[in-house]
Motif scaffolding. Structure first.
Motif, PDB file in Angstrom:
ATOM      1  N   THR A 286       9.128   3.716   1.200  1.00 52.10           N
ATOM      2  CA  THR A 286       9.311   5.046   0.607  1.00 52.10           C
ATOM      3  C   THR A 286      10.770   5.482   0.539  1.00 52.10           C
ATOM      4  O   THR A 286      11.048   6.609   0.120  1.00 52.10           O
ATOM      5  N   SER A 287      11.695   4.620   0.927  1.00 51.54           N
ATOM      6  CA  SER A 287      13.116   4.978   0.910  1.00 51.54           C
ATOM      7  C   SER A 287      13.823   4.364  -0.288  1.00 51.54           C
ATOM      8  O   SER A 287      13.533   3.236  -0.687  1.00 51.54           O
ATOM      9  N   HIS A 288      14.763   5.107  -0.836  1.00 49.64           N
ATOM     10  CA  HIS A 288      15.651   4.536  -1.851  1.00 49.64           C
ATOM     11  C   HIS A 288      16.658   3.612  -1.180  1.00 49.64           C
ATOM     12  O   HIS A 288      16.879   2.480  -1.620  1.00 49.64           O
ATOM     13  N   LEU A 289      17.265   4.087  -0.066  1.00 47.30           N
ATOM     14  CA  LEU A 289      18.209   3.275   0.702  1.00 47.30           C
ATOM     15  C   LEU A 289      17.649   3.088   2.109  1.00 47.30           C
ATOM     16  O   LEU A 289      17.310   4.069   2.787  1.00 47.30           O
ATOM     17  N   PHE A 290      17.553   1.847   2.551  1.00 54.38           N
ATOM     18  CA  PHE A 290      17.104   1.520   3.905  1.00 54.38           C
ATOM     19  C   PHE A 290      18.246   0.760   4.557  1.00 54.38           C
ATOM     20  O   PHE A 290      18.580  -0.363   4.157  1.00 54.38           O
ATOM     21  N   ILE A 291      18.867   1.374   5.577  1.00 52.93           N
ATOM     22  CA  ILE A 291      20.127   0.875   6.127  1.00 52.93           C
ATOM     23  C   ILE A 291      19.906   0.408   7.560  1.00 52.93           C
ATOM     24  O   ILE A 291      19.436   1.163   8.413  1.00 52.93           O
TER      25      ILE A 291
ATOM     26  N   PHE B  14       0.834  -1.198   0.000  1.00 47.40           N
ATOM     27  CA  PHE B  14       0.000   0.000   0.000  1.00 47.40           C
ATOM     28  C   PHE B  14       0.876   1.258   0.000  1.00 47.40           C
ATOM     29  O   PHE B  14       0.680   2.176  -0.814  1.00 47.40           O
ATOM     30  N   CYS B  15       1.844   1.303   0.927  1.00 44.83           N
ATOM     31  CA  CYS B  15       2.719   2.479   1.026  1.00 44.83           C
ATOM     32  C   CYS B  15       3.570   2.655  -0.222  1.00 44.83           C
ATOM     33  O   CYS B  15       3.814   3.788  -0.677  1.00 44.83           O
ATOM     34  N   TYR B  16       4.015   1.536  -0.788  1.00 40.21           N
ATOM     35  CA  TYR B  16       4.868   1.607  -1.985  1.00 40.21           C
ATOM     36  C   TYR B  16       4.109   2.231  -3.159  1.00 40.21           C
ATOM     37  O   TYR B  16       4.617   3.120  -3.843  1.00 40.21           O
ATOM     38  N   TYR B  17       2.895   1.764  -3.397  1.00 37.64           N
ATOM     39  CA  TYR B  17       2.145   2.225  -4.572  1.00 37.64           C
ATOM     40  C   TYR B  17       1.465   3.572  -4.352  1.00 37.64           C
ATOM     41  O   TYR B  17       1.247   4.323  -5.311  1.00 37.64           O
ATOM     42  N   ILE B  18       1.155   3.900  -3.100  1.00 34.91           N
ATOM     43  CA  ILE B  18       0.495   5.181  -2.835  1.00 34.91           C
ATOM     44  C   ILE B  18       1.507   6.312  -2.645  1.00 34.91           C
ATOM     45  O   ILE B  18       1.354   7.402  -3.202  1.00 34.91           O
ATOM     46  N   PHE B  19       2.549   6.054  -1.865  1.00 39.03           N
ATOM     47  CA  PHE B  19       3.505   7.110  -1.531  1.00 39.03           C
ATOM     48  C   PHE B  19       4.777   7.061  -2.381  1.00 39.03           C
ATOM     49  O   PHE B  19       5.463   8.077  -2.515  1.00 39.03           O
ATOM     50  N   HIS B  20       5.131   5.892  -2.892  1.00 41.05           N
ATOM     51  CA  HIS B  20       6.256   5.701  -3.823  1.00 41.05           C
ATOM     52  C   HIS B  20       7.633   5.926  -3.163  1.00 41.05           C
ATOM     53  O   HIS B  20       7.764   6.744  -2.255  1.00 41.05           O
ATOM     54  N   PRO B  21       8.637   5.195  -3.627  1.00 43.91           N
ATOM     55  CA  PRO B  21      10.009   5.412  -3.154  1.00 43.91           C
ATOM     56  C   PRO B  21      10.504   6.800  -3.553  1.00 43.91           C
ATOM     57  O   PRO B  21      10.232   7.267  -4.657  1.00 43.91           O
ATOM     58  N   ARG B  22      11.214   7.432  -2.662  1.00 44.00           N
ATOM     59  CA  ARG B  22      11.760   8.764  -2.929  1.00 44.00           C
ATOM     60  C   ARG B  22      13.262   8.630  -3.205  1.00 44.00           C
ATOM     61  O   ARG B  22      14.004   8.151  -2.342  1.00 44.00           O
TER      62      ARG B  22
END
Length: 376
Positions: free
Chosen positions: A93-98, A22-30
């Motif tokens: 919503t993150s490009h990099l998740f560390i 849901f978060c991926y498709y609604i808010f999208h990776p930044r």
């Protein structure tokens, strides 16, 4: 695994993944969002802190922080369920998740490649087995240590163990050096003249929570009065151990704490380091001071946890099954100890001492395009 637990994990997996999609498709990776996440502490420490500061200084990124101290208590478990939904949002919503350790919600997800996950594991070296190298580790409904795109390791020699532990290809294990070691490269290895003598004891985490840890800590406290000199003793409890029931009536020279950041700061100030199986001994080898092993449960631990190396032979450190024997050694033999075994550990685990590990990690991560297709 019981049927009730299996049902619970199946429901959690569905919930986390549904929230993620849901978060991926609604808010999208930044493309500029970089999230640093841990469940070991309430603040960034060690590798995450060092790399966060590098991103802050060098780049124009939207930096986010997710911190939670998960101590396996009932209250902590309930709190984590709610805050982990926020963590899933940050993954989506993150490009990099560390991350720097086990991160439960991540393993439930059908992850998209636009969300690039980097494991910065909080420890160096390959002593005790971790992750999927442990017996029955992959039998759960939610298989742990999955969805890692890249894993940063300290040395070339470490790569194969992390391949086994995290079910990745060798090309995904990046021997760029551990960022937290940059701080050591700027630290003096000598103690101040006429300093007060200090011991640091750091037992490792065990899956049966605090029982084994408490037994060993009690044994050391009971034997400590027979020390010849006036030592200050610092006892560091692993952040995952639930020690809410504190050991009472501690002597004034014994300090019990549970803070991963403090134990690292103390290292440079102590005369000797005592542990059972903690990889912190490898960090401490940098100072070329005595390392002692207190391993009353060695046979059981070796059977249940296991090691990547022949542990006692690899370290070649003084090893004790009882606290009185260790105290006797400290009284009579520690002042004249040959530190060649410590120097050998330092040589193996500190191949890069230029203070630029964090820069190397930063340069690699910022070269990855938003689809995670960068190759080593």
């Amino acid at each position: 695994m019981g049927s009730l637990k299996r049902i619970k994990l199946t429901l959690l997996k569905f919930l986390y993944n549904t929230n993620y999609q849901f978060c991926y498709y609604i808010f999208h990776p930044r493309p500029k969002r970089v999230t640093f996440a841990t469940i070991r502490n309430t603040q960034l420490v060690d590798n995450l802190k060092q790399l966060y500061e590098t991103f802050e200084k060098k780049g124009d990124y939207e930096l986010k922080i997710f911190c939670f101290h998960y101590d396996r208590s009932s209250k902590s478990r309930l709190q984590f369920f709610w805050v982990s939904l926020t963590a899933v949002y940050y993954i989506a919503t993150s490009h990099l998740f560390i991350i720097d350790d086990y991160f439960f919600p991540l393993y439930s997800l059908n992850k998209h490649k636009q969300n690039v996950v980097i494991q910065l594991w909080h420890a160096i070296g390959t002593l005790k087995k971790i992750g999927l190298s442990l017996p029955n580790a992959s039998d759960s409904v939610i298989k742990p240590h999955t969805n890692y795109d890249w894993v940063v390791v300290n040395t070339q020699e470490d790569r194969q163990a992390y391949v086994d532990a995290f079910d990745i290809k060798k090309s995904q294990a990046l021997p760029l050096g551990s960022p937290m070691l940059d701080t050591l490269a700027k630290t003096t290895t000598s103690l101040a003249p006429n300093h007060k003598k200090r011991l640091l004891y750091s037992p490792t985490y065990r899956t049966d929570d605090a029982n084994q840890v408490r037994t060993a800590v009690d044994a050391l406290i009971s034997a400590a009065p027979t020390l010849n000199d006036n030592w200050e003793i610092y006892i560091s409890i692993h952040p995952y151990v639930n020690m809410k029931k504190n050991i009472q009536d501690l002597p004034k020279n014994i300090h019990l704490f549970q803070d991963p950041a403090l134990v690292k700061r103390l290292m440079q100030t102590v005369d000797a380091f005592i542990t059972d199986y903690s990889s912190l001994l490898l960090n401490f080898s940098y100072f070329e001071r005595p390392i002692l092993l207190f391993t009353p449960d060695y046979q059981d631990y070796a059977k249940q946890q296991g090691f990547y190396v022949d542990y006692l032979q690899y370290l070649n450190a003084p090893n004790f099954q009882t606290a009185p024997a260790m105290i006797d050694f400290i009284n009579n033999k520690l002042p004249k100890i040959n530190l060649d075994y410590v120097r050998q550990l330092k040589q193996k685990n500190f191949p890069k001492q230029d203070g630029r590990n964090s820069d190397r990690v930063y340069q690699f991560l910022t070269s990855i395009n938003r689809y995670g297709e960068q190759k080593l």
